[in-house]
Design a protein around this motif. Sequence first.
Motif, short mmCIF file in Angstrom:
data_model
loop_
_atom_site.label_atom_id
_atom_site.label_comp_id
_atom_site.label_asym_id
_atom_site.label_seq_id
_atom_site.Cartn_x
_atom_site.Cartn_y
_atom_site.Cartn_z
N VAL A 182 0.84 -1.20 0.00
CA VAL A 182 0.00 0.00 0.00
C VAL A 182 0.87 1.25 0.00
N ASN A 183 1.91 1.25 0.85
CA ASN A 183 2.80 2.40 0.89
C ASN A 183 3.46 2.65 -0.47
N THR A 184 3.81 1.57 -1.15
CA THR A 184 4.53 1.70 -2.41
C THR A 184 3.65 2.27 -3.51
N VAL A 185 2.43 1.72 -3.65
CA VAL A 185 1.58 2.15 -4.76
C VAL A 185 0.73 3.36 -4.41
N TYR A 186 0.62 3.67 -3.11
CA TYR A 186 -0.21 4.81 -2.73
C TYR A 186 0.64 5.99 -2.28
N ASP A 187 1.43 5.80 -1.24
CA ASP A 187 2.17 6.93 -0.67
C ASP A 187 3.43 7.28 -1.45
N ARG A 188 4.12 6.28 -2.01
CA ARG A 188 5.39 6.57 -2.69
C ARG A 188 5.22 6.83 -4.17
N GLY A 189 4.04 6.61 -4.68
CA GLY A 189 3.74 7.03 -6.05
C GLY A 189 4.16 6.07 -7.13
N GLU A 190 4.49 4.81 -6.81
CA GLU A 190 4.82 3.87 -7.88
C GLU A 190 3.55 3.40 -8.57
N GLU A 191 3.65 3.05 -9.83
CA GLU A 191 2.50 2.63 -10.59
C GLU A 191 2.01 1.26 -10.15
N LEU A 192 0.70 1.11 -10.04
CA LEU A 192 0.12 -0.18 -9.68
C LEU A 192 0.52 -1.25 -10.69
N GLN A 193 0.51 -0.89 -11.97
CA GLN A 193 0.81 -1.85 -13.02
C GLN A 193 2.20 -2.45 -12.84
N ASP A 194 3.13 -1.71 -12.24
CA ASP A 194 4.49 -2.19 -12.04
C ASP A 194 4.60 -3.11 -10.82
N ASN A 195 3.51 -3.25 -10.08
CA ASN A 195 3.56 -4.05 -8.85
C ASN A 195 2.48 -5.14 -8.83
N ILE A 196 2.05 -5.55 -10.03
CA ILE A 196 1.00 -6.56 -10.12
C ILE A 196 1.45 -7.91 -9.55
N MET A 247 -8.34 9.20 -15.68
CA MET A 247 -7.36 9.53 -14.66
C MET A 247 -6.11 10.11 -15.32
N VAL A 248 -5.69 11.29 -14.85
CA VAL A 248 -4.58 11.99 -15.49
C VAL A 248 -3.25 11.72 -14.79
N HIS A 249 -3.28 11.67 -13.47
CA HIS A 249 -2.01 11.46 -12.76
C HIS A 249 -2.23 10.57 -11.54
N HIS A 250 -1.12 10.19 -10.94
CA HIS A 250 -1.12 9.18 -9.89
C HIS A 250 -1.92 9.61 -8.66
N GLU A 251 -1.76 10.85 -8.24
CA GLU A 251 -2.46 11.32 -7.05
C GLU A 251 -3.97 11.26 -7.25
N GLN A 252 -4.42 11.69 -8.41
CA GLN A 252 -5.85 11.63 -8.73
C GLN A 252 -6.34 10.18 -8.71
N GLU A 253 -5.56 9.29 -9.26
CA GLU A 253 -5.94 7.87 -9.30
C GLU A 253 -6.04 7.28 -7.90
N ASN A 254 -5.09 7.59 -7.04
CA ASN A 254 -5.09 7.03 -5.68
C ASN A 254 -6.28 7.53 -4.87
N LEU A 255 -6.51 8.84 -4.90
CA LEU A 255 -7.64 9.39 -4.16
C LEU A 255 -8.96 8.83 -4.70
N SER A 256 -9.06 8.69 -6.00
CA SER A 256 -10.27 8.15 -6.60
C SER A 256 -10.47 6.69 -6.22
#
Length: 416
Positions: A182-196, A247-256
């Motif tokens: 969760v920290n990696t894909v949410y707080d640190r901003g790494e892409e979910l697709q890279d952590n499947i 979704m345009v950027h990572h922060e928007q995607e995470n909050l959504s």
Amino acid sequence: MRKNILFIIMCMFLVSCGNEHEEVNEIRLGEPDPFAFIDPYIEGKTLIFLGESSHYTTEIPEVKLELIKYLVENHGVSVIAFESSSAETNYLNVHRDEFEANEMVEGIITSYFSAEPYVNMMEYVKSNERLQIVGLEAMPVGGQVDLGNDRLIKYIGEQLAPYDETNARLFINTEKSFQSFVNTVYDRGEELQDNIQWKDSLLDRYKRIYGEIEAVPSLHHIRSYIEDRMESLEVVFDPSFLDGYEMVHHEQENLSRRDLASKNNLRNVLETIEEDEKVIVWAHNMHIQKNNTSLHYIAPELKEMFDPHPLVLGSIIPDELKKKSYHIGIFFNHGRIYGHGEPWMIDRKVNVNEMEYQLHSYGFPLVFMDFSQAEHVNAWFHKSMITYYVGYLQYELIPSEQYDGVIFLEKVTELQ
């Protein structure tokens, strides 16, 4: 002299008329039924959103607790849905007798919030059997959560150990890895697709743990906990979860991702209550706004987080549910909040185009104002105003578009 007296009387008359007309109500905590004025505003409502402009004050959760007590005792509130992880909160709800109030706070949010106002909230929950608590989030909230080392996760591990010590250790280690994910894909901003692969590995481990205890009747609450984790990984953290939304950027995607999952969980909660019961949603102001796409962000930090606009729980609930909802934002004027590891001073608002200044001008240290039934077409709350995220980051809104009413505190102090 006589003219002065007449002038004063006339001013008092105009002020009193204005307060009555604009639905301004001083809140006097400590007096009997300090929130009785809210009765006509929430008549026929099923869902009451309680926001807060900052999580990090002492006074805001104190006021919210007093309002909750009134609503529970007088309006049939049976559930408080927190901006917190559903797995932990739902488990603690049914095992509240095994945990101290401060341990419940730590398990639901973080150890930082194990402060008197939140502990008092959990003490009230523990003392009221018919009041249920649920979590709306699909993930632990906040990267500072240390899953695997807190009392709740150790307790679950202890319940698993008599049946299989290896499975108990696997559970604790999987929880630690889930938090890191969760920290990696949410707080640190790494892409979910890279952590499947990591996501799929976690899901396999939870399924293995679940399979080992599936036939043990006494562990059904732990199975529910693990089912919640599996659903988060299978559904919420699936790349397709946000299909249909641009979704345009990572922060928007995470909050959504957070708020769309919260919407789904809230729908499930509402299906469990009786017709005459109510649900309170306890969350930040930015999660409960009714029309967030009309906000204009001024502070660069807010533009980075919220522009383009993410999905927001209060805005994406169905229109039929909005008609049965009452959204209360909570704001303050000045004081101290806790931020970045230390108390921060928040200055008084002094401009007439600031919502906090307008609320301050009524002259009450603690006030409630309804927008939904006020009749002034040209009132300030129907116009564009500046307000503040956590007390100091500016954004622009029309108050009545976002909230049905607000609670305003003149001064706050940091959470101790």
